[in-house]
Scaffold this motif. Structure first.
Motif, short mmCIF file in Angstrom:
data_model
loop_
_atom_site.label_atom_id
_atom_site.label_comp_id
_atom_site.label_asym_id
_atom_site.label_seq_id
_atom_site.Cartn_x
_atom_site.Cartn_y
_atom_site.Cartn_z
N LYS A 25 -10.55 6.12 6.12
CA LYS A 25 -9.61 5.07 5.78
C LYS A 25 -9.81 3.92 6.76
O LYS A 25 -9.79 4.14 7.97
CB LYS A 25 -8.17 5.57 5.84
CG LYS A 25 -7.85 6.65 4.81
CD LYS A 25 -6.43 7.15 4.99
CE LYS A 25 -6.13 8.27 4.00
NZ LYS A 25 -4.78 8.84 4.20
N ASN A 54 -2.18 9.63 2.04
CA ASN A 54 -2.55 8.58 1.10
C ASN A 54 -1.31 7.80 0.67
O ASN A 54 -0.21 8.36 0.55
CB ASN A 54 -3.23 9.18 -0.14
CG ASN A 54 -4.53 9.87 0.22
OD1 ASN A 54 -5.32 9.36 0.99
ND2 ASN A 54 -4.73 11.06 -0.34
N LYS A 58 -10.14 1.70 -3.31
CA LYS A 58 -10.24 3.16 -3.18
C LYS A 58 -11.64 3.60 -3.61
O LYS A 58 -12.10 3.23 -4.69
CB LYS A 58 -9.17 3.85 -4.02
CG LYS A 58 -7.75 3.56 -3.54
CD LYS A 58 -6.72 4.31 -4.35
CE LYS A 58 -5.31 4.03 -3.84
NZ LYS A 58 -4.27 4.74 -4.62
N SER A 89 -6.55 6.31 10.45
CA SER A 89 -7.31 5.19 9.89
C SER A 89 -8.02 4.46 11.02
O SER A 89 -7.56 4.42 12.16
CB SER A 89 -6.37 4.22 9.16
OG SER A 89 -7.08 3.09 8.69
#
Length: 745
Positions: free
Chosen positions: A465, A561, A610, A693
């Motif tokens: 991410k 998510n 995504k 992330s």
């Protein structure tokens, strides 16, 4: 190769020279010792010759110099291999230590959970015992009152008291057992504290290893400085040789001009000689004719004598011209010889220049590789620390802005440690110094900026991410950094360039069995309301209060998510399709006029890509996310001059950015509670700021002197962001279900 430090500061590799240069002679056998002075002497050494025309000696000296250069280069290569090996060793040790530390933390959490469960159970038992004891005491009081009132029930009361006494004894026994359990829990807590202290010692040891890695990086940077100085010296030599070459060319041109002049002169002399010969032949013919007539006519004797004198004079002139011709031919031979020597010198200088160019290119290549290694190590350290990386970008001055005081407002340090990473801001005579992961000066292009983040884009394809967001006051260049200038390919922003790289990499990975599916969504947060910028319903996009806030609710699942309920998600297959969607979103985005900008963004723009990848040969699946965010301007109300609707928008923007500052402050202080839910922006960014992330922030500032206060606020906020430790990002890899694989086929 293991190096040895001698008493005079030299590094002595343990390899023998004769093994490295087996065909270069045995005179270089034995251990090698090189210092900076030896290397500089070798680079600046000029080959001396006893005789200019002794080419054998020159070749031998040159071969000897080349051997020594090769020996020095191989010594450098061995040193670099040793450094690389040590760095790899340190990196592996650090990874093992981190893994061990993570395992210990997991075990500690499991133990803590078990202890918490035991403590909860004991607390419940203790509470029930206390309730029962209170109840029994109440019954005892009631029994005593009934004993005073009813004498005839004394026997029953006594039996009841006996029963109560037994139950009280039983209760006290249970209390003692509970106290023993609490004591055992306390003992276990002490053991956990000792275990925690051992973990802290282990972490300090890891920090020491990290400091050693920093020292090795600094040594590498010092060696890079030496290489840079060597490159500068080589460039000086190259310039001197170029000057010599230019002088040689000039002298060669002069010689060629002299040669051409002599050739022209010889040709003219030959023409004159030929004319004189023709005149002589004509005169001889006339003389013969006159002599033939002289036998008949003696009256022409004077004419014959005159013609003979003319013939002798012409013969003398012919002789003089022939002598001049011989001298000219000699001069031409000398000029040819000089030209030949000049050509030989020119070829030698040309070969020397080519050799220096090769050495210069090799040194520059080493410098580039060293810079790449430094960046890679810096990125690795930042990822291991788990910090949010921060890049600072200063936009150029626009037309009409005051440029006379730019140098007094913003400056960039030139020291080796702060080069390309430091920025100094002058306000009211006081200098404020900041250091970030990268600082882009006003002359930096969009391509320069994208090169620095291209590795993060690749991480999204690898299953991580990634979040990149731009922060700064209105008019500081945030939207230009993220989107670029429409219609100008050279000024494309990060979002179009990231998509081009992703589609190119997607195409190149097809040969390795990878297939990717890409989904795009775009939204804006306007007045704490989420708007879908890809929605085809214009009324839904533009309405302020016509849509229920629950429609676009933010949801976080157990995997970290983020999902926005009922948000439009589009499958994309080309960069042109994404460009069309970006244009559509730009038309729907909320903009307005303020004192800072004619077309100011009045909302936070969030672009999400995504990425789902599947490898048919390895059955491996990756799930990556790329978030690119253009935040609204961070200026204060007094600076923006907003009124009416603009005032409400500015208040909403400042509230969300203030919430972002509160979140950053809580993360920096490592508080237990982080207020992510205080605004839609921070709640949406929770996975990016919460530790799973790779996050990068661009702080955009303007060099205009009147904006110094806002620039200082932005830089201070960016420094606080750069100090946050959010944890290490994890790659999301798992096995893909069979039916999902069939859908790709």
């Amino acid at each position: 190769m293991v190096g040895e430090m001698t008493n005079n500061g030299r590094i002595r590799p343990s390899f023998p020279v004769k093994d490295l240069t087996s065909n270069e002679g045995s005179e270089y056998g034995g251990p090698v010792e090189f210092t900076r002075e030896d290397v500089e002497t070798l680079l600046h050494e000029r080959i001396k010759y006893k005789s200019k025309y002794n080419y054998k000696e020159r070749c031998e000296n040159t071969m000897d110099y080349v051997k020594r250069l090769r020996l020095c280069i191989r010594w450098f290569q061995e040193l670099e291999l040793d450094y690389a090996f040590e760095q790899e060793k340190l990196k592996n040790a650090m990874e093992m230590n981190e893994k061990h530390c993570a395992d210990l933390e997991v075990n500690l959490k499991v133990k803590e959970e078990e202890l918490n469960m035991v403590i909860d159970e004991l607390r419940k038992n203790f509470a029930s015992v206390q309730v029962q004891l209170a109840k029994e005491q109440t019954e005892k009081l009631a029994a005593n009152e009934s004993l005073g009132k009813e004498r005839e029930a004394r026997l029953a009361v006594e039996s009841l008291q006996a029963a109560l006494t037994e139950e009280l004894a039983k209760t006290q026994g249970e209390l003692q057992i509970a106290n023993q359990r609490i004591q055992a829990v306390n003992d276990m807590y002490k053991l956990l504290q000792e275990y925690n202290s051992s973990l802290q010692l282990y972490n300090s040891k890891l920090q020491g290893d990290l400091d050693e890695a920093h020292e090795s990086i600094k040594r590498g940077e010092k060696e890079r400085t030496g290489i840079v100085e060597s490159i500068g010296n080589l460039k000086g030599q190259f310039k001197a040789l170029q000057d010599q070459l230019a002088a040689s060319k000039v002298s060669q041109d002069d010689v060629m001009k002299q040669k051409d002049e002599l050739v022209n002169e010889i040709v003219s002399l030959k023409v004159e000689i030929q004319q004189v010969k023709d005149d002589r032949d004509r005169h001889i013919t006339e003389i013969e004719t006159l002599q033939a007539e002289a036998t008949k006519q003696n009256d022409f004797k004077d004419t014959i004598n005159e013609l003979e004198s003319k013939c002798s004079v012409q013969n003398k002139e012919i002789q003089e011209l022939q002598d001049q011709l011989v001298a000219s031919e000699r001069k031409l031979q000398v000029a040819d010889l000089s030209t030949f020597e000049k050509m030989n010198e020119f070829e030698e200088q040309k070969e020397s220049i080519m050799e220096l160019k090769g050495r210069l290119e090799e040194a520059e290549l080493k410098l580039i590789e060293g810079e790449k290694l430094r960046k890679k190590l810096h990125n690795t350290i930042q990822e291991l620390k788990g910090n949010i990386r921060v890049f600072c970008r200063v936009r150029p001055l626009l037309s009409g802005e005051n440029s006379s005081e730019e140098a007094k407002t913003i400056s960039y340090p030139t020291s080796l440690e702060a080069l390309g990473r430091g920025i100094d801001l002058m306000q009211n005579g006081q200098s404020h110094c900041f250091t970030f992961d990268k600082v882009f000066v006003p002359s930096a292009s969009q391509e320069d900026v994208f090169v620095e983040i291209s590795q993060l884009v690749q991480s999204a394809l690898d299953g991580y991410k990634v979040c990149i967001f731009a922060y700064g006051q209105t008019g500081s260049g945030k939207t230009y950094t993220m989107m670029g200038r429409p219609g100008n390919p050279d000024e494309k922003g990060l979002i179009p360039r990231c998509l081009e790289q992703i589609f190119q990499t997607r195409q190149s990975l097809r040969s390795q069995g990878w297939k990717y599916e890409l989904q795009v969504s775009m939204l804006e947060i306007y007045n704490e309301t989420i708007r879908d910028l890809l929605s085809t319903n214009k009324e839904t996009v533009r309405a302020d209060n016509g849509v229920s806030p629950q429609k676009y609710a933010i949801k976080h699942d157990a995997s970290g998510n983020t999902h926005v309920v009922e948000l439009t998600v589009v499958d994309v297959r080309s960069s042109k399709q994404v460009s069309f969607l970006l244009d559509h979103a730009a038309r729907n985005r909320s903009v307005g006029k303020t004192a800072m900008n004619e077309q100011s963004s009045r909302s936070h723009f969030v672009f999400t890509l995504k990425i789902s990848g599947f490898n048919e040969s390895t059955e491996q699946q990756v799930q990556g996310v790329l978030n690119l965010i253009d935040l609204a301007g961070s200026e204060r109300l007094s600076k923006s001059g907003s009124t009416g609707d603009r005032l409400k928008e500015t208040q909403a923007i400042n509230k969300s950015l203030s919430s972002l500052g509160d979140v950053i402050f809580a993360l920096a202080k490592k508080e237990d509670h982080v207020p992510f839910r205080n605004s839609k922006l921070t709640y949406l960014l929770q996975p990016c700021l919460g530790g799973d992330s790779k996050t990068l922030m661009f702080v955009n500032i303007t060099p205009e002197p009147s904006s110094t206060g806002e620039s200082l606020c932005s830089l201070r906020f960016a420094a606080r962001v750069n100090a946050c430790e959010i944890g290490t990002a994890h790659r999301h890899v798992n096995a893909r279900p069979l039916d999902y694989r069939l859908s790709l086929g």
